[in-house]
Design an enzyme around this catalytic site. Structure first.
Site, mmCIF file in Angstrom:
data_model
loop_
_atom_site.group_PDB
_atom_site.id
_atom_site.type_symbol
_atom_site.label_atom_id
_atom_site.label_comp_id
_atom_site.label_asym_id
_atom_site.label_seq_id
_atom_site.Cartn_x
_atom_site.Cartn_y
_atom_site.Cartn_z
ATOM 1 N N GLY A 224 0.764 -1.197 0.003
ATOM 2 C CA GLY A 224 0.040 0.032 0.091
ATOM 3 C C GLY A 224 0.802 1.147 -0.004
ATOM 4 O O GLY A 224 0.286 2.379 0.302
ATOM 5 N N GLU A 265 4.803 -6.323 1.980
ATOM 6 C CA GLU A 265 4.457 -6.982 0.634
ATOM 7 C C GLU A 265 3.971 -5.897 -0.121
ATOM 8 O O GLU A 265 2.746 -6.094 -0.620
ATOM 9 C CB GLU A 265 3.652 -8.154 0.993
ATOM 10 C CG GLU A 265 2.131 -7.898 1.632
ATOM 11 C CD GLU A 265 1.783 -9.154 2.089
ATOM 12 O OE1 GLU A 265 2.075 -10.284 2.174
ATOM 13 O OE2 GLU A 265 0.521 -8.747 2.366
ATOM 14 N N PRO A 266 4.783 -5.091 -0.769
ATOM 15 C CA PRO A 266 4.240 -4.346 -1.843
ATOM 16 C C PRO A 266 4.109 -4.590 -3.162
ATOM 17 O O PRO A 266 4.909 -5.591 -3.366
ATOM 18 C CB PRO A 266 5.404 -3.142 -1.813
ATOM 19 C CG PRO A 266 6.655 -3.694 -1.157
ATOM 20 C CD PRO A 266 6.128 -4.838 -0.159
ATOM 21 N N GLY A 267 3.128 -4.296 -3.763
ATOM 22 C CA GLY A 267 2.936 -4.740 -5.242
ATOM 23 C C GLY A 267 3.312 -3.466 -5.751
ATOM 24 O O GLY A 267 4.466 -3.092 -6.650
ATOM 25 N N CYS A 337 -15.435 0.364 -28.177
ATOM 26 C CA CYS A 337 -16.769 1.201 -28.065
ATOM 27 C C CYS A 337 -17.469 1.293 -26.966
ATOM 28 O O CYS A 337 -18.301 0.419 -26.620
ATOM 29 C CB CYS A 337 -17.411 0.588 -29.169
ATOM 30 S SG CYS A 337 -16.920 0.303 -30.894
HETATM 31 C C1 LIG Z 1 -2.701 -6.117 -3.049
HETATM 32 C C2 LIG Z 1 -2.028 -6.574 -1.823
HETATM 33 C C3 LIG Z 1 -0.677 -6.077 -1.391
HETATM 34 C C4 LIG Z 1 -0.215 -4.863 -2.369
HETATM 35 O O1 LIG Z 1 -0.822 -3.802 -2.439
HETATM 36 P P1 LIG Z 1 0.121 -2.531 -3.145
HETATM 37 O O2 LIG Z 1 -0.791 -1.461 -2.773
HETATM 38 O O3 LIG Z 1 0.011 -2.704 -4.543
HETATM 39 O O4 LIG Z 1 1.386 -2.246 -2.390
HETATM 40 C C5 LIG Z 1 -0.294 -6.480 -0.433
HETATM 41 N N1 LIG Z 1 -0.748 -7.456 0.554
HETATM 42 C C6 LIG Z 1 -1.907 -7.938 0.240
HETATM 43 C C7 LIG Z 1 -2.532 -8.962 1.125
HETATM 44 C C8 LIG Z 1 -2.713 -7.504 -0.977
HETATM 45 O O5 LIG Z 1 -3.953 -8.045 -1.264
#
Ligand SMILES: *Cc1c(COP(=O)(O)O)cnc(C)c1O
Length: 418
Positions: A224, A265-267, A337
């Protein structure tokens, strides 16, 4: 004239080479940026050890998973399918943790293989207990407050179904006792695009949960971390948000003697600005004096849905061999469209159009949409209007493009029809 935005890493020559070799639209990832982001996450301040995971739902191509695994990141999976996908990419099961809204049918086998589970509801905890009595489990808590860019990315608080509501601790304890389980991890993830201050506040609240469970040795604070895609948006400095967290871990240890390991755990943070979506201007139209000038790209919601559903802002640059002398206010739209297929919505409001000042566009100009690494390729209605899935390319450290996913053929779209 507005300050002209330049592409982050995709220069004119490379963009042309990629477009010629692989066609458009195409996602172009940058290995150097991915590696620098992984290094930043692995340097997250911590007092008693760190496990950093990549939340693979942000962008799950095997090439990216392998690159991050090589760098030392573990994996956060959001479904059983993601677990299988990561394992197929060569990630060891022990390095994968699952926090899911829906548990897979084959959870027992995945646990036997060695994955870790964070139970995200009381029913999930019960299912784990039935499969692994006497086992060790993580508990995902909804801490009662959230933080997200908007109500679609906020995953904490009473209107969010993610995790076990913090008031149900007695029920959690009952289930732990019923199946002789040990809660070894507390997990929270309050939302994507968090305000760093809210993230910090909620992260501190989680120690109250750790206090409730004496066997917990790991606190997972989720992801996040906000990333600025537009030039005027700020990105989270992990060193700055991490420092007070580290101190909190130290205070907790001084008070309780418990040295808790940190997981993050960043995405988004790892991939958002590591990919540019390369497309072409395929038409330019006007709706007259009182209307708008539109640029129509050969991409859109089929490759990048975030503007349409969140009103997300992405930098847009035209690559012209000879830059137009004049500029115009344009609405940039996609090729579907569907009136919602817009790439320049009003900030945070996908219902409203906004314009961008861009050099006067010509059909055939290349267009770079930056910040297209997270929840872009991973999250699209790609087959709407029967557009095949776009190709993905990775620029290596010497800027040479390597195909990491070929473009889908048209017939593959209907291959499963019987
Ligand atoms: C989606 C998710 C993340 C990553 O969130 P980001 O906002 O992309 O960093 C981490 N942990 C869990 C459990 C998630 O579902």
């Amino acid at each position: 004239m507005a300050q002209k935005i330049q592409p982050r890493f995709l220069d004119f020559t490379t963009a042309h080479a990629v477009a010629e070799d692989f066609g458009t639209p195409v996602y172009v990832y940058d290995q150097k940026t991915l590696e620098a982001n992984a290094a930043a996450v692995l340097a997250f301040p911590n007092a008693f050890g760190l496990t950093a995971r990549y939340a693979m739902k942000a962008s799950p191509n095997a090439a990216i998973l392998k690159l991050f695994a090589q760098a030392g990141l573990h994996i956060d999976a959001s479904s059983g399918h993601e677990v299988h996908r990561a394992m197929a990419a060569g990630i060891a099961a022990e390095k994968i943790s699952l926090s899911a809204q829906e548990l897979p049918e084959d959870l027992g086998e995945l646990l036997d293989a060695g994955i870790q589970l964070n139970a995200c509801s009381l029913a999930q905890l019960e299912r784990f207990g039935q499969l692994k009595p006497g086992g060790e489990v993580g508990i995902r808590i909804n801490p009662g407050a959230g933080s997200g860019g908007n109500n679609r990315t906020n995953v904490g608080g009473p209107s969010s179904s993610f995790g076990i509501w913090y008031e149900w601790i007695p029920q959690i304890k009952e289930l732990l006792a019923k199946y002789s389980l040990t809660a070894v991890r507390i997990h929270t993830h309050i939302g994507s695009g968090s305000d760093p201050e809210v993230w910090l506040k909620v992260s501190k609240m989680n120690f109250e949960m750790v206090r409730q469970f004496p066997d917990v040795v790991t606190l997972n604070l989720g992801g996040g971390f906000k990333v600025g895609r537009m030039p005027d948006e700020k990105s989270t400095d992990l060193q700055i948000v991490g420092q007070p967290i580290k101190e909190k871990f130290e205070e907790f240890a001084a008070e309780t003697g418990r040295k808790i390991r940190l997981e993050v755990e960043p995405g988004t943070f790892l991939v958002a600005n590591a990919c540019a979506l390369l497309s072409k201007v395929q038409d330019v139209v006007s709706t007259g004096e009182a209307g708008y000038d539109f640029i129509k790209l050969n991409t859109g919601m089929t490759e990048l849905l975030r503007p349409s559903i969140y009103g997300a802002q992405h930098p847009i640059c035209l690559l012209q061999s000879e830059e137009s002398a004049s500029s115009k206010e344009y609405v940039v739209v996609g090729h579907c469209c569907e009136s919602g297929d817009i790439l320049t919505p009003a900030p945070g409001d996908p219902e409203l159009l906004a314009t961008r000042e861009l050099p006067e566009a010509t059909i055939g100009d290349y267009c770079v949409i930056d910040g297209s690494g997270a929840y872009a390729s991973a999250m699209t209605p790609k087959h709407y209007n029967s557009y095949p899935e776009a190709a993905e390319v990775m620029l290596d450290t010497s800027n040479a493009p390597r195909l990491i996913r070929r473009r889908q053929t048209l017939a593959e779209i209907w291959a499963n029809e019987v």
